[in-house]
Scaffold this motif. Structure first.
Motif, PDB file in Angstrom:
ATOM      1  N   PHE A  98      13.296   1.940  -3.957  1.00  0.00           N
ATOM      2  CA  PHE A  98      12.261   2.399  -3.030  1.00  0.00           C
ATOM      3  C   PHE A  98      12.753   2.370  -1.590  1.00  0.00           C
ATOM      4  O   PHE A  98      12.570   3.335  -0.846  1.00  0.00           O
ATOM      5  N   ASN A  99      13.365   1.260  -1.186  1.00  0.00           N
ATOM      6  CA  ASN A  99      13.848   1.157   0.190  1.00  0.00           C
ATOM      7  C   ASN A  99      14.953   2.171   0.470  1.00  0.00           C
ATOM      8  O   ASN A  99      15.039   2.714   1.574  1.00  0.00           O
ATOM      9  N   GLY A 100      15.783   2.448  -0.533  1.00  0.00           N
ATOM     10  CA  GLY A 100      16.858   3.414  -0.350  1.00  0.00           C
ATOM     11  C   GLY A 100      16.347   4.828  -0.156  1.00  0.00           C
ATOM     12  O   GLY A 100      16.900   5.595   0.637  1.00  0.00           O
ATOM     13  N   VAL A 101      15.305   5.179  -0.871  1.00  0.00           N
ATOM     14  CA  VAL A 101      14.739   6.534  -0.769  1.00  0.00           C
ATOM     15  C   VAL A 101      13.834   6.661   0.458  1.00  0.00           C
ATOM     16  O   VAL A 101      13.919   7.636   1.205  1.00  0.00           O
ATOM     17  N   ILE A 102      12.985   5.693   0.676  1.00  0.00           N
ATOM     18  CA  ILE A 102      11.989   5.790   1.747  1.00  0.00           C
ATOM     19  C   ILE A 102      12.591   5.437   3.104  1.00  0.00           C
ATOM     20  O   ILE A 102      12.203   5.999   4.125  1.00  0.00           O
ATOM     21  N   ARG A 104      10.725   5.344   6.602  1.00  0.00           N
ATOM     22  CA  ARG A 104       9.513   6.164   6.539  1.00  0.00           C
ATOM     23  C   ARG A 104       8.371   5.470   5.780  1.00  0.00           C
ATOM     24  O   ARG A 104       7.486   6.128   5.239  1.00  0.00           O
ATOM     25  N   TRP A 105       8.379   4.143   5.757  1.00  0.00           N
ATOM     26  CA  TRP A 105       7.332   3.416   5.043  1.00  0.00           C
ATOM     27  C   TRP A 105       5.935   3.723   5.565  1.00  0.00           C
ATOM     28  O   TRP A 105       5.008   3.909   4.756  1.00  0.00           O
ATOM     29  N   PRO A 106       5.706   3.784   6.870  1.00  0.00           N
ATOM     30  CA  PRO A 106       4.339   4.102   7.326  1.00  0.00           C
ATOM     31  C   PRO A 106       3.839   5.442   6.780  1.00  0.00           C
ATOM     32  O   PRO A 106       2.690   5.544   6.330  1.00  0.00           O
ATOM     33  N   GLN A 107       4.709   6.450   6.771  1.00  0.00           N
ATOM     34  CA  GLN A 107       4.315   7.761   6.242  1.00  0.00           C
ATOM     35  C   GLN A 107       4.068   7.684   4.727  1.00  0.00           C
ATOM     36  O   GLN A 107       3.131   8.306   4.213  1.00  0.00           O
ATOM     37  N   HIS A 108       4.910   6.937   4.030  1.00  0.00           N
ATOM     38  CA  HIS A 108       4.743   6.803   2.582  1.00  0.00           C
ATOM     39  C   HIS A 108       3.418   6.103   2.264  1.00  0.00           C
ATOM     40  O   HIS A 108       2.678   6.543   1.377  1.00  0.00           O
ATOM     41  N   TYR A 157      -2.233   6.073   0.390  1.00  0.00           N
ATOM     42  CA  TYR A 157      -3.668   5.883   0.634  1.00  0.00           C
ATOM     43  C   TYR A 157      -4.422   7.135   0.223  1.00  0.00           C
ATOM     44  O   TYR A 157      -5.437   7.066  -0.471  1.00  0.00           O
ATOM     45  N   ARG A 158      -3.938   8.283   0.671  1.00  0.00           N
ATOM     46  CA  ARG A 158      -4.613   9.551   0.378  1.00  0.00           C
ATOM     47  C   ARG A 158      -4.589   9.844  -1.131  1.00  0.00           C
ATOM     48  O   ARG A 158      -5.578  10.325  -1.692  1.00  0.00           O
ATOM     49  N   PHE A 159      -3.447   9.571  -1.768  1.00  0.00           N
ATOM     50  CA  PHE A 159      -3.339   9.817  -3.209  1.00  0.00           C
ATOM     51  C   PHE A 159      -4.385   9.001  -3.979  1.00  0.00           C
ATOM     52  O   PHE A 159      -5.165   9.542  -4.760  1.00  0.00           O
ATOM     53  N   TRP A 160      -4.409   7.694  -3.742  1.00  0.00           N
ATOM     54  CA  TRP A 160      -5.322   6.834  -4.499  1.00  0.00           C
ATOM     55  C   TRP A 160      -6.776   7.037  -4.071  1.00  0.00           C
ATOM     56  O   TRP A 160      -7.690   6.874  -4.882  1.00  0.00           O
ATOM     57  N   GLN A 161      -7.011   7.425  -2.837  1.00  0.00           N
ATOM     58  CA  GLN A 161      -8.359   7.762  -2.394  1.00  0.00           C
ATOM     59  C   GLN A 161      -8.865   8.978  -3.183  1.00  0.00           C
ATOM     60  O   GLN A 161     -10.015   9.008  -3.621  1.00  0.00           O
TER      61      GLN A 161
END
Length: 129
Positions: free
Chosen positions: A32-36, A39-43, A48-52
Motif C-alpha cells: 500500500f505504501n509503495g503504491v500510494i 498520496r494518502w490524504p487523496q486515497h 470515504y466516498r466509496f464506503w459512503q
C-alpha cells in the motif's frame, strides 16, 4: 456501547482506523505504501466516498474500484490479511446491521477482486472499470 455505521463521520473513523493498521501491517504495508506513496490524504478521501456510497447510499464515489488493483502483486494471503484487519476494525468501532453489511461487502469485494486479479494475470486484456 458501540453504535452502528450511520454517517460520513462514522465512515471516516472506520477508514482512518483501518488504513492506519494497513500502513504498518508487515504483509500489506509495503504494498500500500509503495503504491500510494505520499498520496494518502487523496486515497483516504476516495475511500470515504466509496464506503459512503456503498454503505450509506449517498452517491459520492465515481469511478471503478478494481483497475488500480488489477496488476498488484497480491494473492489470497494478502486478502486474508486485509479481511482480518477490516473485520477487526469494524468490530472495534461499530455494532449493528450496517457494521455487519460492511464486513459482508468487504468479504464479497475481496473474493471478486482476487478472482479478477488471477484472471488478468493469465490474460492480456486490460481490466475494465
Amino acid at each position: 456501547m458501540k453504535g452502528d455505521i450511520a454517517t460520513l463521520e462514522d465512515i471516516q473513523v472506520l477508514v482512518d482506523s483501518f488504513y492506519g493498521k494497513v500502513r504498518i501491517h508487515p504483509l500489506l504495508g509495503g504494498i500500500f505504501n509503495g503504491v500510494i506513496q505520499d498520496r494518502w490524504p487523496q486515497h483516504l478521501e476516495k475511500m470515504y466516498r466509496f464506503w459512503q456510497t456503498v454503505l450509506l447510499g449517498e452517491h459520492s464515489y465515481h469511478g471503478g474500484p478494481f483497475p488500480p488493483h488489477a496488476r498488484l502483486p497480491i494473492d489470497q494471503e494478502h486478502f486474508d490479511a486485509w479481511l482480518g484487519l477490516w473485520h477487526e476494525t469494524v468490530d472495534q468501532h461499530f455494532s449493528g446491521a450496517k457494521a455487519e453489511e460492511a464486513k459482508w461487502r468487504g468479504d464479497k469485494m475481496a473474493l471478486m477482486f482476487l478472482s479478477k486479479i488471477r484472471y488478468f494475470r493469465n490474460h492480456s486484456a486490460p481490466p475494465l472499470m
